[in-house]
Enzyme design. Structure first.
Site, short mmCIF file in Angstrom:
data_model
loop_
_atom_site.label_atom_id
_atom_site.label_comp_id
_atom_site.label_asym_id
_atom_site.label_seq_id
_atom_site.Cartn_x
_atom_site.Cartn_y
_atom_site.Cartn_z
N GLY A 206 0.83 -1.21 0.00
CA GLY A 206 0.00 0.00 0.00
C GLY A 206 0.86 1.25 0.00
CG ASN A 207 -0.15 4.66 -1.55
OD1 ASN A 207 -0.86 5.49 -1.00
ND2 ASN A 207 -0.52 4.01 -2.65
CG HIS A 208 2.92 6.56 3.88
ND1 HIS A 208 2.74 5.81 5.01
CD2 HIS A 208 4.21 6.40 3.51
CE1 HIS A 208 3.89 5.21 5.30
NE2 HIS A 208 4.79 5.55 4.41
#
Ligand code: CTP
Length: 398
Positions: A206-208
């Site tokens: 995923g990412n932030h």
């Protein structure tokens, strides 16, 4: 937006009343007709002569004198909006209890127009449960509150309780009551948030991204009249959707399906999502157990949703992409504008302080197909959303 609007400004006894002078000046300059009512205590803080000169109307303060009776009912009916700024703790308490011992309170009690208040008080008063309860009561009556600010207070302390600045009060007024809706009848599609690509049932890539920027854009498009569908990755949805259609997705593939199914009908599409570029070729059906020292995952490219939509785009559809970069920002943004056949690219650089993931602020530059480059200051994501939507309206719907 305020041209020709009738604003009834109530001023109460607070040191912040000095800001009401500038408020009157700005309202009149914006084309509004302003009538001022002061409480008896307000007169100690701000001269009626100044207010009447700036507003071009006599300042009203008394319910009656020897000769006449002020028609409080008609004043509340005259106004498009009644604004009370500053609202002192004392007047707030009286309003919460329906007291009526001065003209301002009588007008407020009989006003049929919407009411907006800008409280001002010292921090401890502001945080007192009695104040909170009184304000909640006012809001339950349908009155809108302009949030107080943090800063230096009359007591010399620093904290929450300062009245919002006149410019902000005017912006609140415009946005809440006089916003034009040039996107009425238009359909908009917004993607927001990250995507999570499953590795196994418990892990993902995923990412932030928090989704805040895209959510703010969706809300802004909606407040300007558009019928909005928000395709949101795995982050919490906003509490207040106010009529925005929400489609929750997890993976890039799900986002692709949701976005492509709505795109045909969308007049405006804003792709603010941080879509994963690669996804595990196959998600393991069971939790992967730790064995070797190292481990490799085979990844495959996800579908580029923006590029796909850029390929499908028909005349009259407006497509906006985002570019989050760390180096060579402008060139990469321009490359994306061309490669994905977008009409506008919103660039944010992680090198700018206060921009990108995890912040409540952002700093953007907009590039459009005609070669325009528009730079903006660091602002809250809500204000950035407003800049994006206003630019879009100016370029394509003015
Ligand atoms: N985008 C998309 N689908 C993808 C990847 C990106 O729709 N699979 C969209 C994003 O929503 C954004 C724009 O494309 O509007 C640019 O995304 P970004 O991640 O900055 O660029 P990429 O195209 O992924 O290129 P790179 O990662 O090499 O910078």
């Amino acid at each position: 937006m305020l041209r020709g609007k009738k604003i009834l400004l109530g001023i109460t006894g607070s040191i912040a009343a000095y800001k009401a002078i500038l408020l009157v000046r700005l309202l009149v300059k914006a084309g509004a007709e302003v009538k001022v009512i002061t409480t008896p205590a307000a007169k100690d803080f701000v001269p009626s002569l100044t207010l009447s000169t700036l507003s071009h109307h006599p300042v009203l303060s008394d319910l009656f004198d020897d000769q006449s009776w002020a028609n409080h009912v008609m004043l509340g009916r005259w106004a498009d909006v009644m604004l009370i700024a500053p609202l002192s703790c004392n007047t707030l308490a009286k309003m919460a209890n329906g007291q009526c011992d001065n003209l301002l309170l009588a007008v407020w009690l009989s006003a049929t127009c919407p009411v907006m208040v800008a409280p001002a008080m010292d921090e401890d008063m502001w945080h007192h449960p009695a104040t909170k309860a009184n304000l909640a009561k006012l809001e339950s009556f349908g009155n809108k509150t302009i949030p107080v600010e943090h800063g230096e207070l009359a007591s010399g302390l620093t904290g929450e309780g300062r009245m919002a600045e006149p410019e902000q009060i005017i912006e609140y007024l415009e946005r809440n009551f006089f916003l034009t809706r040039p996107l009425t009848g238009k359909k908009a599609l917004v993607t927001a948030g990250p995507t999570y690509e499953p590795i196994d049932p418990v892990r993902f890539i995923g990412n932030h991204s928090s989704g805040k920027m895209g959510i703010a854009v969706a809300k802004e498009l909606h407040s300007r009249g558009a019928d909005v569908t928000l395709v949101l990755g795995p982050v919490p949805a906003p509490d207040q959707l106010n009529g925005i259609t929400l489609k929750k997705v997890h993976t890039a593939d799900e986002m692709y399906t949701a976005a492509t199914s709505c795109f045909n009908d969308a007049d405006i599409t804003v792709m603010a999502a941080a879509v994963a570029d690669y996804s595990p070729k196959q998600a393991a059906p069971e939790k992967i157990k730790k064995k070797e020292e190292g481990m490799s995952l085979e990844l495959v490219k996800t579908k580029d949703i923006l590029k796909e939509l850029g390929g499908q785009k028909k005349k009259g559809q407006v497509l906006v992409g985002f570019a989050l970069e760390t180096t060579n920002e402008k060139q990469y943004a321009l490359d994306k504008l061309a490669a994905k056949n977008a009409d506008m690219i919103v660039l944010n650089s992680l090198n700018d302080k206060g921009a990108g993931f995890g912040y409540d602020t952002n700093k953007i530059t907009i590039f459009d197909k005609s070669g325009q480059e528009i730079n903006f200051e660091t602002k809250s994501k809500e204000e950035v959303a407003k800049d994006i939507v206003e630019t879009l309206i100016r370029l394509y719907y003015a």
